[in-house]
Design a protein around this motif. Structure first.
Motif, PDB file in Angstrom:
ATOM      1  N   PHE A 140      37.906  49.195  66.620  1.00  0.00           N
ATOM      2  CA  PHE A 140      37.689  50.222  65.597  1.00  0.00           C
ATOM      3  C   PHE A 140      36.652  49.761  64.593  1.00  0.00           C
ATOM      4  O   PHE A 140      36.621  48.597  64.206  1.00  0.00           O
ATOM      5  CB  PHE A 140      39.013  50.527  64.869  1.00  0.00           C
ATOM      6  CG  PHE A 140      38.906  51.607  63.833  1.00  0.00           C
ATOM      7  CD1 PHE A 140      38.696  52.934  64.201  1.00  0.00           C
ATOM      8  CD2 PHE A 140      38.996  51.309  62.478  1.00  0.00           C
ATOM      9  CE1 PHE A 140      38.574  53.937  63.251  1.00  0.00           C
ATOM     10  CE2 PHE A 140      38.895  52.311  61.510  1.00  0.00           C
ATOM     11  CZ  PHE A 140      38.691  53.629  61.904  1.00  0.00           C
ATOM     12  N   SER A 141      35.798  50.698  64.193  1.00  0.00           N
ATOM     13  CA  SER A 141      34.862  50.468  63.099  1.00  0.00           C
ATOM     14  C   SER A 141      34.432  51.817  62.541  1.00  0.00           C
ATOM     15  O   SER A 141      34.196  52.760  63.296  1.00  0.00           O
ATOM     16  CB  SER A 141      33.638  49.694  63.594  1.00  0.00           C
ATOM     17  OG  SER A 141      32.697  49.547  62.546  1.00  0.00           O
ATOM     18  N   ALA A 142      34.370  51.910  61.230  1.00  0.00           N
ATOM     19  CA  ALA A 142      34.004  53.165  60.578  1.00  0.00           C
ATOM     20  C   ALA A 142      32.994  52.894  59.466  1.00  0.00           C
ATOM     21  O   ALA A 142      33.163  51.974  58.671  1.00  0.00           O
ATOM     22  CB  ALA A 142      35.243  53.844  60.000  1.00  0.00           C
ATOM     23  N   GLY A 164      26.310  57.304  47.190  1.00  0.00           N
ATOM     24  CA  GLY A 164      25.128  56.476  47.402  1.00  0.00           C
ATOM     25  C   GLY A 164      25.418  55.077  47.915  1.00  0.00           C
ATOM     26  O   GLY A 164      24.506  54.259  48.033  1.00  0.00           O
ATOM     27  N   GLN A 165      26.675  54.789  48.212  1.00  0.00           N
ATOM     28  CA  GLN A 165      27.066  53.468  48.697  1.00  0.00           C
ATOM     29  C   GLN A 165      27.421  53.545  50.187  1.00  0.00           C
ATOM     30  O   GLN A 165      27.935  54.566  50.641  1.00  0.00           O
ATOM     31  CB  GLN A 165      28.289  52.972  47.918  1.00  0.00           C
ATOM     32  CG  GLN A 165      28.141  53.135  46.421  1.00  0.00           C
ATOM     33  CD  GLN A 165      29.473  53.081  45.700  1.00  0.00           C
ATOM     34  OE1 GLN A 165      29.770  52.122  45.039  1.00  0.00           O
ATOM     35  NE2 GLN A 165      30.288  54.123  45.878  1.00  0.00           N
ATOM     36  N   ILE A 166      27.166  52.457  50.912  1.00  0.00           N
ATOM     37  CA  ILE A 166      27.474  52.427  52.338  1.00  0.00           C
ATOM     38  C   ILE A 166      28.260  51.165  52.666  1.00  0.00           C
ATOM     39  O   ILE A 166      27.800  50.048  52.433  1.00  0.00           O
ATOM     40  CB  ILE A 166      26.184  52.486  53.184  1.00  0.00           C
ATOM     41  CG1 ILE A 166      25.352  53.722  52.799  1.00  0.00           C
ATOM     42  CG2 ILE A 166      26.525  52.507  54.677  1.00  0.00           C
ATOM     43  CD1 ILE A 166      24.093  53.885  53.602  1.00  0.00           C
ATOM     44  N   LEU A 167      29.469  51.363  53.205  1.00  0.00           N
ATOM     45  CA  LEU A 167      30.339  50.246  53.580  1.00  0.00           C
ATOM     46  C   LEU A 167      30.703  50.360  55.053  1.00  0.00           C
ATOM     47  O   LEU A 167      30.794  51.467  55.585  1.00  0.00           O
ATOM     48  CB  LEU A 167      31.656  50.309  52.794  1.00  0.00           C
ATOM     49  CG  LEU A 167      31.742  49.685  51.411  1.00  0.00           C
ATOM     50  CD1 LEU A 167      30.952  50.495  50.419  1.00  0.00           C
ATOM     51  CD2 LEU A 167      33.192  49.608  50.981  1.00  0.00           C
ATOM     52  N   LEU A 168      30.954  49.222  55.663  1.00  0.00           N
ATOM     53  CA  LEU A 168      31.478  49.236  57.024  1.00  0.00           C
ATOM     54  C   LEU A 168      32.906  48.697  56.986  1.00  0.00           C
ATOM     55  O   LEU A 168      33.149  47.596  56.487  1.00  0.00           O
ATOM     56  CB  LEU A 168      30.604  48.368  57.946  1.00  0.00           C
ATOM     57  CG  LEU A 168      30.909  48.496  59.441  1.00  0.00           C
ATOM     58  CD1 LEU A 168      30.531  49.888  59.958  1.00  0.00           C
ATOM     59  CD2 LEU A 168      30.170  47.420  60.245  1.00  0.00           C
ATOM     60  N   PHE A 169      33.838  49.505  57.496  1.00  0.00           N
ATOM     61  CA  PHE A 169      35.231  49.075  57.559  1.00  0.00           C
ATOM     62  C   PHE A 169      35.527  48.673  58.995  1.00  0.00           C
ATOM     63  O   PHE A 169      35.491  49.507  59.902  1.00  0.00           O
ATOM     64  CB  PHE A 169      36.150  50.215  57.122  1.00  0.00           C
ATOM     65  CG  PHE A 169      37.621  49.873  57.159  1.00  0.00           C
ATOM     66  CD1 PHE A 169      38.169  49.005  56.224  1.00  0.00           C
ATOM     67  CD2 PHE A 169      38.460  50.408  58.123  1.00  0.00           C
ATOM     68  CE1 PHE A 169      39.514  48.682  56.246  1.00  0.00           C
ATOM     69  CE2 PHE A 169      39.816  50.094  58.160  1.00  0.00           C
ATOM     70  CZ  PHE A 169      40.340  49.224  57.212  1.00  0.00           C
ATOM     71  N   HIS A 190      38.732  44.142  65.695  1.00  0.00           N
ATOM     72  CA  HIS A 190      38.267  44.635  64.387  1.00  0.00           C
ATOM     73  C   HIS A 190      37.212  43.723  63.768  1.00  0.00           C
ATOM     74  O   HIS A 190      36.430  44.165  62.930  1.00  0.00           O
ATOM     75  CB  HIS A 190      39.456  44.793  63.437  1.00  0.00           C
ATOM     76  CG  HIS A 190      40.439  45.799  63.933  1.00  0.00           C
ATOM     77  ND1 HIS A 190      40.560  47.068  63.412  1.00  0.00           N
ATOM     78  CD2 HIS A 190      41.321  45.739  64.974  1.00  0.00           C
ATOM     79  CE1 HIS A 190      41.475  47.739  64.100  1.00  0.00           C
ATOM     80  NE2 HIS A 190      41.948  46.945  65.049  1.00  0.00           N
ATOM     81  N   THR A 191      37.233  42.446  64.175  1.00  0.00           N
ATOM     82  CA  THR A 191      36.302  41.473  63.583  1.00  0.00           C
ATOM     83  C   THR A 191      35.179  41.087  64.544  1.00  0.00           C
ATOM     84  O   THR A 191      34.198  40.475  64.136  1.00  0.00           O
ATOM     85  CB  THR A 191      37.044  40.178  63.201  1.00  0.00           C
ATOM     86  OG1 THR A 191      37.577  39.582  64.404  1.00  0.00           O
ATOM     87  CG2 THR A 191      38.199  40.448  62.241  1.00  0.00           C
TER      88      THR A 191
END
Ligand SMILES: [Zn+2]
Ligand SMILES: [Zn+2]
Length: 244
Positions: free
Chosen positions: A29-31, A37-42, A77-78
């Protein structure tokens, strides 16, 4: 009138549920989370090559990712993180205090590593539950929107209901959407019904289960939530904006 920047966009860039035929489907999983205006990867999926290929197909430039949040220490996930960091982009990584020291040191040589605390703000309007303990500790990402809280989970090992309860306690916000892996693959119908009842009790308005949720649970959530169920797999784009 809401400004465009308050629109929350979540793109599933890695999942074992097929959705967009241009993308590779693989366990993990990755989202990508875009907000104000911010971009994060979970999470980063299990395989860096697939993660980067999927991002390229979606025209997502990894250099724009400002932070990576890892839900828990499992490889699905990692696994994509090192390839992302090796690409030359070094966003800070937010992980659990319980991650192995050797792993933290390894990452620390490549980028800034932060151990999260409960309710810690990661970016404007985005916070973490912090480490929720158990056999497999985990954190979930919380986005505060005009519609209420959006809860993004990796595998939900500590229990999806427990995670949603923690999210409510930390913010006092109504829960608009719960998205990600619910980890109900080994649960029977009665157990899943009880969890759906808990979702209703907690006032969860919409659900977008994927990853490790399990076929039976996904079907039961779809039945129960109807129009408020979002079919989710790799490439799904979920947009949250204020409803009139
Ligand atoms: Zn896991
Ligand atoms: Zn998983």
């Amino acid at each position: 009138m809401k400004t465009q920047v308050d629109v929350l966009k979540i793109t599933i860039v890695y999942d074992n549920n097929a959705f967009d035929p241009r993308l590779k489907t693989a366990w993990g999983f990755s989202a990508l989370v875009e907000y104000r205006g911010q971009i994060l990867l979970f999470d980063t999926g299990g395989d860096g090559r697939i993660l980067l290929e999927n991002m390229r197909a979606l025209k997502i430039d990894p250099a724009r990712i400002q932070a990576v949040v890892l839900s828990h220490a499992h490889g699905d996930h990692t696994g994509g993180l090192i390839a992302l960091l090796n690409g030359g982009d070094n966003p800070p990584v937010y992980l659990l205090p319980s991650f192995a020291n050797t792993y933290k040191r390894q990452l620390g040589m490549m980028t800034q590593v932060s151990e999260v605390a409960p309710g810690q703000v990661i970016a404007d309007g985005i916070l973490t539950t912090g480490e929720i303990g158990g056999n497999i500790p985990e954190q979930a990402l919380l986005v505060r929107t005009e519609n209420g809280l959006v809860v993004i989970t990796g595998c939900a090992h500590p229990g999806i209901v427990r995670i949603v309860e923690r999210a409510k306690e930390l913010t006092n916000d109504p829960v608009y959407l719960v998205l990600g892996g619910f980890h109900l693959g080994d649960k029977n119908k009665t157990e899943i019904s009880a969890i759906i009842a808990d979702f209703r009790r907690l006032g969860v308005q919409k659900v977008a289960p994927c990853h490790c949720t399990g076929e039976r649970a996904i079907a039961m959530f779809a039945d129960e939530y109807g129009q408020s169920f979002i079919r989710t797999g790799v490439g799904t784009l979920i947009t949250v904006m204020q409803e009139d």
